[in-house]
Design a protein around this motif. Structure first.
Motif, PDB file in Angstrom:
ATOM      1  N   ALA A 121      -4.434  -8.738  11.910  1.00 54.94           N
ATOM      2  CA  ALA A 121      -5.625  -7.886  11.870  1.00 54.94           C
ATOM      3  C   ALA A 121      -5.521  -6.758  10.855  1.00 54.94           C
ATOM      4  O   ALA A 121      -6.524  -6.086  10.580  1.00 54.94           O
ATOM      5  CB  ALA A 121      -5.872  -7.300  13.260  1.00 54.94           C
ATOM      6  N   LEU A 122      -4.348  -6.524  10.294  1.00 56.71           N
ATOM      7  CA  LEU A 122      -4.147  -5.355   9.435  1.00 56.71           C
ATOM      8  C   LEU A 122      -5.127  -5.329   8.266  1.00 56.71           C
ATOM      9  O   LEU A 122      -5.662  -4.273   7.913  1.00 56.71           O
ATOM     10  CB  LEU A 122      -2.701  -5.331   8.929  1.00 56.71           C
ATOM     11  N   ARG A 123      -5.371  -6.492   7.666  1.00 57.43           N
ATOM     12  CA  ARG A 123      -6.253  -6.560   6.497  1.00 57.43           C
ATOM     13  C   ARG A 123      -7.681  -6.171   6.856  1.00 57.43           C
ATOM     14  O   ARG A 123      -8.451  -5.741   5.984  1.00 57.43           O
ATOM     15  CB  ARG A 123      -6.205  -7.974   5.907  1.00 57.43           C
ATOM     16  N   GLN A 124      -8.070  -6.293   8.124  1.00 60.56           N
ATOM     17  CA  GLN A 124      -9.406  -5.904   8.553  1.00 60.56           C
ATOM     18  C   GLN A 124      -9.533  -4.400   8.785  1.00 60.56           C
ATOM     19  O   GLN A 124     -10.646  -3.892   8.945  1.00 60.56           O
ATOM     20  CB  GLN A 124      -9.779  -6.647   9.846  1.00 60.56           C
ATOM     21  N   LEU A 125      -8.413  -3.701   8.797  1.00 61.31           N
ATOM     22  CA  LEU A 125      -8.417  -2.268   9.116  1.00 61.31           C
ATOM     23  C   LEU A 125      -8.079  -1.380   7.925  1.00 61.31           C
ATOM     24  O   LEU A 125      -8.385  -0.180   7.954  1.00 61.31           O
ATOM     25  CB  LEU A 125      -7.400  -1.990  10.239  1.00 61.31           C
ATOM     26  N   VAL A 126      -7.445  -1.933   6.903  1.00 62.78           N
ATOM     27  CA  VAL A 126      -6.895  -1.123   5.815  1.00 62.78           C
ATOM     28  C   VAL A 126      -7.253  -1.758   4.470  1.00 62.78           C
ATOM     29  O   VAL A 126      -7.110  -2.981   4.309  1.00 62.78           O
ATOM     30  CB  VAL A 126      -5.355  -1.018   5.943  1.00 62.78           C
ATOM     31  N   GLU A 129      -5.203  -1.333  -1.379  1.00 64.09           N
ATOM     32  CA  GLU A 129      -4.330  -0.349  -2.017  1.00 64.09           C
ATOM     33  C   GLU A 129      -3.550   0.491  -1.021  1.00 64.09           C
ATOM     34  O   GLU A 129      -2.541   1.116  -1.377  1.00 64.09           O
ATOM     35  CB  GLU A 129      -5.147   0.567  -2.936  1.00 64.09           C
ATOM     36  N   GLN A 130      -3.972   0.506   0.242  1.00 64.89           N
ATOM     37  CA  GLN A 130      -3.263   1.285   1.259  1.00 64.89           C
ATOM     38  C   GLN A 130      -2.451   0.427   2.218  1.00 64.89           C
ATOM     39  O   GLN A 130      -1.851   0.950   3.159  1.00 64.89           O
ATOM     40  CB  GLN A 130      -4.264   2.144   2.040  1.00 64.89           C
ATOM     41  N   LEU A 131      -2.419  -0.867   1.994  1.00 67.25           N
ATOM     42  CA  LEU A 131      -1.658  -1.753   2.884  1.00 67.25           C
ATOM     43  C   LEU A 131      -0.167  -1.417   2.927  1.00 67.25           C
ATOM     44  O   LEU A 131       0.422  -1.416   4.015  1.00 67.25           O
ATOM     45  CB  LEU A 131      -1.863  -3.209   2.464  1.00 67.25           C
ATOM     46  N   ILE A 324       6.504  -6.533   1.622  1.00 64.02           N
ATOM     47  CA  ILE A 324       6.297  -7.928   2.022  1.00 64.02           C
ATOM     48  C   ILE A 324       5.110  -8.030   2.982  1.00 64.02           C
ATOM     49  O   ILE A 324       4.250  -8.911   2.844  1.00 64.02           O
ATOM     50  CB  ILE A 324       7.568  -8.492   2.678  1.00 64.02           C
ATOM     51  N   SER A 325       5.042  -7.119   3.954  1.00 61.60           N
ATOM     52  CA  SER A 325       3.924  -7.130   4.905  1.00 61.60           C
ATOM     53  C   SER A 325       2.600  -6.927   4.188  1.00 61.60           C
ATOM     54  O   SER A 325       1.593  -7.574   4.511  1.00 61.60           O
ATOM     55  CB  SER A 325       4.124  -6.040   5.964  1.00 61.60           C
ATOM     56  N   ALA A 326       2.586  -6.020   3.203  1.00 56.74           N
ATOM     57  CA  ALA A 326       1.357  -5.740   2.468  1.00 56.74           C
ATOM     58  C   ALA A 326       0.908  -6.952   1.655  1.00 56.74           C
ATOM     59  O   ALA A 326      -0.281  -7.290   1.634  1.00 56.74           O
ATOM     60  CB  ALA A 326       1.568  -4.535   1.556  1.00 56.74           C
ATOM     61  N   TYR A 327       1.840  -7.609   0.985  1.00 59.08           N
ATOM     62  CA  TYR A 327       1.485  -8.798   0.198  1.00 59.08           C
ATOM     63  C   TYR A 327       0.959  -9.910   1.102  1.00 59.08           C
ATOM     64  O   TYR A 327      -0.014 -10.591   0.765  1.00 59.08           O
ATOM     65  CB  TYR A 327       2.691  -9.289  -0.608  1.00 59.08           C
ATOM     66  N   ARG A 328       1.588 -10.121   2.269  1.00 57.26           N
ATOM     67  CA  ARG A 328       1.092 -11.150   3.180  1.00 57.26           C
ATOM     68  C   ARG A 328      -0.311 -10.809   3.663  1.00 57.26           C
ATOM     69  O   ARG A 328      -1.205 -11.659   3.703  1.00 57.26           O
ATOM     70  CB  ARG A 328       2.030 -11.321   4.368  1.00 57.26           C
ATOM     71  N   ALA A 329      -0.512  -9.541   4.051  1.00 56.70           N
ATOM     72  CA  ALA A 329      -1.826  -9.140   4.556  1.00 56.70           C
ATOM     73  C   ALA A 329      -2.903  -9.279   3.488  1.00 56.70           C
ATOM     74  O   ALA A 329      -4.043  -9.658   3.779  1.00 56.70           O
ATOM     75  CB  ALA A 329      -1.771  -7.700   5.059  1.00 56.70           C
ATOM     76  N   ALA A 330      -2.549  -8.985   2.238  1.00 52.56           N
ATOM     77  CA  ALA A 330      -3.532  -9.004   1.161  1.00 52.56           C
ATOM     78  C   ALA A 330      -3.826 -10.412   0.644  1.00 52.56           C
ATOM     79  O   ALA A 330      -4.961 -10.725   0.294  1.00 52.56           O
ATOM     80  CB  ALA A 330      -3.048  -8.125   0.010  1.00 52.56           C
ATOM     81  N   LEU A 331      -2.800 -11.258   0.581  1.00 55.66           N
ATOM     82  CA  LEU A 331      -2.949 -12.558  -0.081  1.00 55.66           C
ATOM     83  C   LEU A 331      -3.421 -13.669   0.851  1.00 55.66           C
ATOM     84  O   LEU A 331      -4.087 -14.602   0.413  1.00 55.66           O
ATOM     85  CB  LEU A 331      -1.625 -12.974  -0.720  1.00 55.66           C
ATOM     86  N   VAL A 332      -3.061 -13.597   2.117  1.00 55.11           N
ATOM     87  CA  VAL A 332      -3.358 -14.706   3.036  1.00 55.11           C
ATOM     88  C   VAL A 332      -4.828 -14.640   3.464  1.00 55.11           C
ATOM     89  O   VAL A 332      -5.295 -13.591   3.909  1.00 55.11           O
ATOM     90  CB  VAL A 332      -2.446 -14.646   4.277  1.00 55.11           C
ATOM     91  N   PRO A 333      -5.569 -15.731   3.363  1.00 56.97           N
ATOM     92  CA  PRO A 333      -6.949 -15.744   3.877  1.00 56.97           C
ATOM     93  C   PRO A 333      -6.976 -15.411   5.365  1.00 56.97           C
ATOM     94  O   PRO A 333      -6.048 -15.752   6.111  1.00 56.97           O
ATOM     95  CB  PRO A 333      -7.402 -17.188   3.620  1.00 56.97           C
ATOM     96  N   GLU A 400      -3.372  -6.339  -8.295  1.00 56.96           N
ATOM     97  CA  GLU A 400      -3.729  -7.425  -9.204  1.00 56.96           C
ATOM     98  C   GLU A 400      -3.577  -8.782  -8.533  1.00 56.96           C
ATOM     99  O   GLU A 400      -4.333  -9.718  -8.822  1.00 56.96           O
ATOM    100  CB  GLU A 400      -2.854  -7.378 -10.459  1.00 56.96           C
ATOM    101  N   ALA A 401      -2.589  -8.898  -7.646  1.00 59.80           N
ATOM    102  CA  ALA A 401      -2.327 -10.199  -7.013  1.00 59.80           C
ATOM    103  C   ALA A 401      -3.332 -10.522  -5.925  1.00 59.80           C
ATOM    104  O   ALA A 401      -3.628 -11.690  -5.678  1.00 59.80           O
ATOM    105  CB  ALA A 401      -0.919 -10.196  -6.409  1.00 59.80           C
ATOM    106  N   ALA A 402      -3.875  -9.481  -5.263  1.00 56.90           N
ATOM    107  CA  ALA A 402      -4.779  -9.716  -4.132  1.00 56.90           C
ATOM    108  C   ALA A 402      -6.117 -10.237  -4.608  1.00 56.90           C
ATOM    109  O   ALA A 402      -6.664  -9.762  -5.607  1.00 56.90           O
ATOM    110  CB  ALA A 402      -4.968  -8.424  -3.347  1.00 56.90           C
ATOM    111  N   PRO A 403      -6.691 -11.212  -3.907  1.00 53.92           N
ATOM    112  CA  PRO A 403      -8.031 -11.684  -4.257  1.00 53.92           C
ATOM    113  C   PRO A 403      -9.076 -10.626  -3.964  1.00 53.92           C
ATOM    114  O   PRO A 403      -8.886  -9.773  -3.094  1.00 53.92           O
ATOM    115  CB  PRO A 403      -8.225 -12.919  -3.359  1.00 53.92           C
ATOM    116  N   ALA A 404     -10.147 -10.649  -4.684  1.00 53.70           N
ATOM    117  CA  ALA A 404     -11.218  -9.677  -4.453  1.00 53.70           C
ATOM    118  C   ALA A 404     -11.823  -9.895  -3.074  1.00 53.70           C
ATOM    119  O   ALA A 404     -12.052 -11.023  -2.653  1.00 53.70           O
ATOM    120  CB  ALA A 404     -12.298  -9.812  -5.524  1.00 53.70           C
TER     121      ALA A 404
END
Length: 405
Positions: A121-126, A129-131, A324-333, A400-404
C-alpha cells in the motif's frame, strides 16, 4: 499527494511495533514459568515464524486479490483478540502451553499478512520522490521499538505477567483505530471477480516471474539473502560468544541495546545519504561494513565491544533497505505489489530460522571463530558479487526509473 494518511498509519504502527516487542519478551518468560522447559519456550517462538515460512507467498496473492485495508483491519482485530485471551488467561489462571502456541501462530499469521499489505500500500500513500524517506521511517519505527520495547517488556512483566500481553492487545486496537481514520483506498480499483477465479499458484508465479525480469530488483533480492541471514545469525553468535567470555544475562541485554541504537542512527542518516549518493552506494556500504566487521567480532572478547561492533552493522542498513523498498514500491504495478513484496519478504527472512538452527549447531560443534569465519566467507562472496554486478552499477535514479503515475 497529501501525506496525512501515511502519517496516521505510521503512528499506529509505532504503537503496534512497540506492543509486539513488549509481548515478545513476555512469551518465552511465561512459557518457562508454565512448563519449565526451554524446548517448549523455543517451540512457542518457532510457532510464530511458521506463517512467515508457509503462507508468505499466498499472502501476497490475497493482498493483490482483495481490499488491503479490510485485510489489515482483520489482522489487527484477530491479533488484539488473541493477545487479550492470553492476558485474560493469566489473570484468571487458565492460560496453557497449547494456548500460547495457537496465539503465537495467530500473531505470526497476522504479522505476515499485515506487513505485506502495508508494503504493497505504500505507493498509494506516498509520492515517488518521497518513497525512500517513507521507507526509512518505517524501518526507524522497528529499530525504535526494538530499543524501547525489549527493556520495557521485561519491566512490565516484572510488574505483572498480565500487563505485557494486555499492552500488546491495546496496541493492536490503536493500530485498528488508525486504519479507520484513513479514508484513502490502499489499492487501485480492479476487477476482483476475475482475479479471484485464477488459481493462487498462477498468481504467485506471475509475481515471481515479474520480479525475476527486473535486473536491479532481482539482484538486490538475491543479495538480501546472505546479508539478512548473516545479520540475524550473528544475534545468536554474539550472545553465545559473550556468555563464553563470562558476560551475565544482564550485561548481554545491555550489549544488545546497540542493535537498536545502530538502527536508529542509520535511520537518521538514511534521508541525507539517499539525497546525496546514488542508490548503489548504500548497497556497497552495507555489504562492505558487514564484511569488514565480521573478522573483528571473531576475536573481540569484551561483551560491550561485541555489542558495539554488532550494532555498527545496522548503521548503513536503513539506507540500503529504504532504497530497495522504494524501488519496489515505485516500479511494481499495483496489481502485483502484494505478490512481488511477498517474494522479496520470503527471500529476505525465509532462511533465517534454518540459519539459526545451523549456526547453533556450528557453535556447539566447531566454536565461535570458525562459525564467524563461515559467515565472513558468505559475505565476501556477496560483496564481490555486488561490486561486480552491472545490474547494480548502472541502475537509474528512482525518479527516472519509476513509471509515470
Amino acid at each position: 499527494m497529501d501525506l496525512r494518511a501515511f502519517r496516521i498509519l505510521w503512528v499506529g504502527q509505532v504503537v503496534s511495533a512497540l506492543g509486539t516487542r513488549v509481548s515478545g519478551v513476555a512469551f518465552p518468560l511465561l512459557t518457562l514459568l508454565l512448563t519449565g522447559s526451554a524446548t517448549k519456550a523455543g517451540a512457542v517462538g518457532f510457532a510464530g515464524t511458521l506463517p512467515l515460512l508457509t503462507m508468505t507467498l499466498h499472502a501476497g496473492a490475497f493482498v493483490d486479490r482483495y481490499d488491503r485495508k479490510k485485510m489489515m483491519l482483520a489482522c489487527e482485530a484477530a491479533r488484539a483478540i488473541a493477545l487479550a485471551s492470553v492476558a485474560a488467561g493469566v489473570f484468571f489462571h487458565f492460560v496453557s502451553f497449547p494456548q500460547l502456541v495457537v496465539v503465537s501462530v495467530i500473531e505470526g499469521a497476522g504479522f505476515t499478512l499485515f506487513e505485506i499489505a502495508q508494503r504493497a500500500a505504500l505507493r498509494q500513500l506516498v509520492p515517488v520522490e518521497q518513497l525512500p524517506h517513507a521507507a526509512a521511517l518505517n524501518q526507524g519505527r522497528e529499530y525504535g521499538a526494538l530499543l524501547v520495547g525489549l527493556p520495557l517488556g521485561g519491566a512490565l512483566y516484572g510488574i505483572s505477567r498480565v500487563v505485557p500481553f494486555l499492552a500488546d492487545a491495546v496496541s493492536y486496537v490503536a493500530s485498528f483505530a488508525s486504519l479507520l481514520l484513513i479514508r484513502r483506498p490502499l489499492n487501485e480499483a480492479r476487477d476482483t471477480q476475475q482475479t479471484v477465479r485464477r488459481r493462487a499458484r498462477d498468481e504467485i508465479g506471475e509475481g515471481i516471474a515479474w520480479l525475476w525480469r527486473q535486473p536491479f530488483l532481482r539482484t538486490c533480492s538475491l543479495l538480501v539473502i546472505p546479508s539478512d541471514l548473516t545479520v540475524n545469525a550473528l544475534f545468536l553468535v554474539v550472545v553465545v560468544l559473550a556468555r563464553r567470555h563470562g558476560a551475565s544475562p544482564g550485561l548481554i541485554g545491555v550489549m544488545l541495546i546497540f542493535n537498536g541504537v545502530g538502527g536508529l542512527v542509520g535511520t537518521l542518516l538514511a534521508p541525507h545519504a539517499i539525497r546525496r549518493f546514488p542508490p548503489q552506494v548504500g548497497i556497497y556500504a552495507t555489504l562492505i561494513t558487514m564484511t569488514l566487521l565480521l573478522p573483528v567480532i571473531a576475536v573481540v572478547r569484551n561483551p560491550i565491544a561485541l555489542g558495539i561492533l554488532y550494532g555498527a552493522m545496522f548503521v548503513p542498513y536503513p539506507t540500503w533497505g529504504a532504497m530497495i523498498s522504494a524501488y519496489r514500491a515505485a516500479l511494481v504495478p499495483d496489481h502485483l505489489q502484494g505478490r512481488v513484496q511477498s517474494v522479496a519478504t520470503l527471500l529476505s527472512l525465509g532462511a533465517v530460522p534454518v540459519a539459526l538452527l545451523a549456526v547453533g549447531a556450528a557453535l556447539q560443534h566447531f566454536g565461535g571463530v570458525p562459525t564467524v569465519l563461515v559467515l565472513f566467507a558468505i559475505m565476501v562472496a556477496a560483496t564481490v558479487y555486488a561490486l561486480s554486478s552491472q545490474n547494480i552499477r548502472h541502475v537509474a535514479p528512482l525518479t527516472e526509473a519509476a513509471p509515470a503515475s
